[in-house]
Design a protein around this motif. Sequence first.
Motif, PDB file in Angstrom:
ATOM      1  N   MET A 130     -49.454  72.588 114.046  1.00  0.00           N
ATOM      2  CA  MET A 130     -48.169  71.605 113.847  1.00  0.00           C
ATOM      3  C   MET A 130     -47.410  71.642 115.204  1.00  0.00           C
ATOM      4  N   THR A 131     -46.608  70.644 115.061  1.00  0.00           N
ATOM      5  CA  THR A 131     -45.589  70.267 116.341  1.00  0.00           C
ATOM      6  C   THR A 131     -44.904  71.571 116.497  1.00  0.00           C
ATOM      7  N   SER A 132     -44.634  71.818 117.842  1.00  0.00           N
ATOM      8  CA  SER A 132     -43.723  73.017 117.857  1.00  0.00           C
ATOM      9  C   SER A 132     -42.410  72.769 117.951  1.00  0.00           C
ATOM     10  N   SER A 133     -41.475  73.773 117.737  1.00  0.00           N
ATOM     11  CA  SER A 133     -40.031  73.461 117.540  1.00  0.00           C
ATOM     12  C   SER A 133     -39.483  72.663 119.089  1.00  0.00           C
ATOM     13  N   LEU A 134     -39.801  73.102 120.077  1.00  0.00           N
ATOM     14  CA  LEU A 134     -39.583  72.601 121.183  1.00  0.00           C
ATOM     15  C   LEU A 134     -39.696  71.276 121.285  1.00  0.00           C
ATOM     16  N   ASN A 135     -41.190  70.856 120.831  1.00  0.00           N
ATOM     17  CA  ASN A 135     -41.480  69.281 120.858  1.00  0.00           C
ATOM     18  C   ASN A 135     -40.736  68.627 119.914  1.00  0.00           C
ATOM     19  N   GLN A 136     -40.380  69.258 118.836  1.00  0.00           N
ATOM     20  CA  GLN A 136     -39.754  68.528 117.741  1.00  0.00           C
ATOM     21  C   GLN A 136     -38.159  68.024 118.353  1.00  0.00           C
ATOM     22  N   GLY A 150     -35.977  66.163 108.600  1.00  0.00           N
ATOM     23  CA  GLY A 150     -36.466  67.361 109.203  1.00  0.00           C
ATOM     24  C   GLY A 150     -37.981  67.075 109.617  1.00  0.00           C
ATOM     25  N   PRO A 151     -38.760  68.136 110.155  1.00  0.00           N
ATOM     26  CA  PRO A 151     -40.093  67.771 110.162  1.00  0.00           C
ATOM     27  C   PRO A 151     -40.924  67.558 108.887  1.00  0.00           C
ATOM     28  N   ILE A 152     -41.565  66.605 108.755  1.00  0.00           N
ATOM     29  CA  ILE A 152     -42.391  66.252 107.427  1.00  0.00           C
ATOM     30  C   ILE A 152     -43.465  67.416 107.684  1.00  0.00           C
ATOM     31  N   GLU A 153     -43.917  68.044 108.744  1.00  0.00           N
ATOM     32  CA  GLU A 153     -44.843  69.526 108.530  1.00  0.00           C
ATOM     33  C   GLU A 153     -44.187  70.408 107.649  1.00  0.00           C
ATOM     34  N   THR A 154     -42.904  70.461 107.382  1.00  0.00           N
ATOM     35  CA  THR A 154     -42.173  71.839 106.679  1.00  0.00           C
ATOM     36  C   THR A 154     -41.241  71.192 105.761  1.00  0.00           C
ATOM     37  N   VAL A 155     -40.638  70.051 105.598  1.00  0.00           N
ATOM     38  CA  VAL A 155     -39.479  69.795 104.729  1.00  0.00           C
ATOM     39  C   VAL A 155     -40.203  69.590 103.295  1.00  0.00           C
ATOM     40  N   THR A 158     -45.746  57.136 113.425  1.00  0.00           N
ATOM     41  CA  THR A 158     -45.152  58.553 113.224  1.00  0.00           C
ATOM     42  C   THR A 158     -46.123  59.622 113.567  1.00  0.00           C
ATOM     43  N   VAL A 159     -47.329  59.396 113.097  1.00  0.00           N
ATOM     44  CA  VAL A 159     -48.374  60.649 113.088  1.00  0.00           C
ATOM     45  C   VAL A 159     -49.013  60.942 114.563  1.00  0.00           C
ATOM     46  N   GLN A 160     -48.414  59.977 115.527  1.00  0.00           N
ATOM     47  CA  GLN A 160     -48.919  60.550 116.858  1.00  0.00           C
ATOM     48  C   GLN A 160     -47.902  61.701 117.440  1.00  0.00           C
ATOM     49  N   TRP A 161     -47.034  61.915 116.693  1.00  0.00           N
ATOM     50  CA  TRP A 161     -45.928  63.115 117.028  1.00  0.00           C
ATOM     51  C   TRP A 161     -46.476  64.216 116.581  1.00  0.00           C
ATOM     52  N   ILE A 162     -47.522  64.178 115.657  1.00  0.00           N
ATOM     53  CA  ILE A 162     -47.825  65.547 114.733  1.00  0.00           C
ATOM     54  C   ILE A 162     -48.988  66.312 115.496  1.00  0.00           C
ATOM     55  N   SER A 163     -48.887  67.364 116.014  1.00  0.00           N
ATOM     56  CA  SER A 163     -50.109  68.104 116.552  1.00  0.00           C
ATOM     57  C   SER A 163     -51.257  68.358 115.706  1.00  0.00           C
ATOM     58  N   ASP A 164     -51.174  68.566 114.573  1.00  0.00           N
ATOM     59  CA  ASP A 164     -52.261  69.086 113.631  1.00  0.00           C
ATOM     60  C   ASP A 164     -52.360  67.878 112.628  1.00  0.00           C
ATOM     61  N   VAL A 165     -52.784  66.776 112.738  1.00  0.00           N
ATOM     62  CA  VAL A 165     -52.881  65.713 111.724  1.00  0.00           C
ATOM     63  C   VAL A 165     -53.900  66.222 110.444  1.00  0.00           C
ATOM     64  N   ASP A 213     -61.846  58.115 114.447  1.00  0.00           N
ATOM     65  CA  ASP A 213     -61.533  59.636 114.153  1.00  0.00           C
ATOM     66  C   ASP A 213     -61.114  59.574 112.862  1.00  0.00           C
ATOM     67  N   TRP A 214     -60.719  58.847 111.815  1.00  0.00           N
ATOM     68  CA  TRP A 214     -59.860  58.971 110.664  1.00  0.00           C
ATOM     69  C   TRP A 214     -60.779  59.718 109.700  1.00  0.00           C
ATOM     70  N   PRO A 215     -61.920  59.470 109.446  1.00  0.00           N
ATOM     71  CA  PRO A 215     -62.713  60.133 108.493  1.00  0.00           C
ATOM     72  C   PRO A 215     -62.829  61.433 108.616  1.00  0.00           C
ATOM     73  N   ALA A 216     -62.636  62.038 109.728  1.00  0.00           N
ATOM     74  CA  ALA A 216     -62.615  63.605 110.100  1.00  0.00           C
ATOM     75  C   ALA A 216     -61.066  64.357 109.610  1.00  0.00           C
ATOM     76  N   LEU A 217     -60.074  63.428 110.038  1.00  0.00           N
ATOM     77  CA  LEU A 217     -58.684  63.743 109.973  1.00  0.00           C
ATOM     78  C   LEU A 217     -58.266  63.880 108.451  1.00  0.00           C
ATOM     79  N   LEU A 218     -59.049  63.376 107.505  1.00  0.00           N
ATOM     80  CA  LEU A 218     -58.667  63.361 106.005  1.00  0.00           C
ATOM     81  C   LEU A 218     -59.366  64.153 105.294  1.00  0.00           C
ATOM     82  N   PRO A 219     -58.593  64.877 104.334  1.00  0.00           N
ATOM     83  CA  PRO A 219     -59.442  65.764 103.204  1.00  0.00           C
ATOM     84  C   PRO A 219     -60.550  65.132 102.413  1.00  0.00           C
TER      85      PRO A 219
END
Length: 259
Positions: free
Chosen positions: A1-7, A103-108, A122-129, A176-182
Amino acid sequence: MTSSLNQNRVRQSFRRGLSSYHMGATAQAKIATNLVQMLREQGAPVRFENVLEFGCGTGHLTRPLIENFDIHHLSLNDLVAEAVSGLSVLTSDRAERTDFTFGPIETVPLPIELDLIASASTVQWISDVPALMARLVARLCPGGWLAVSGFGRAQFHELRNLGSDAAAPSYHNAQDWPALLPRDVELMHVAQKPMVLQFDSAVELLRHLRKTGVNAQASQRWNRGRLREFEASYRHQFGQDGKLPLTYDPVCMIARKCR
């Protein structure tokens, strides 16, 4: 996930450019419109009961969503809390059916039983897509839709070739997207088509980056000498008919959760 510093850096950059973002982010506005058009072309229903848009910013995607679909309840999220004023104006005629979280979509906290989750640029700012996609898809109803745009690896390639550290952490190409999705998600369509903006000078190009907040990772400090050197190098390597090109590399993706 994106670090708090990057956020924090991303939040500060977009907060600084909030007043100028909507008019300056012409590429992002076009990408949002294209994403909604793609969603319609893939057979999305006219009506959605519950919709979440994250990274909504100043409403480039919000507006075409509410203009093209009958949305009963809309949840809007952004990293920058100050965005609420402009978004409230945009959604004033449906205020009782719209809510905001910041707030960060990873944690809200996320709504449940969603029919559509959408996000543009937006998702380019997410470290763990993949982790984010799994979190989001878990809140989708069976058959629910996912409409997301990010950027491919040609994004701002001119700047990166000149040594800029302005890149976001997650550039993913269409393949890359097929491998990024559940696994319980069907990828329906993905498209990647670069667009190039042209600027008369390095000052104009850098001003564009600042106004749109997309240089959140950059740490360069400019003086006249460095600016002259930067522009000379840029023109030598990438100049086109007296202009300085800047490449945006949008990747738009439509998917559905399996029933």
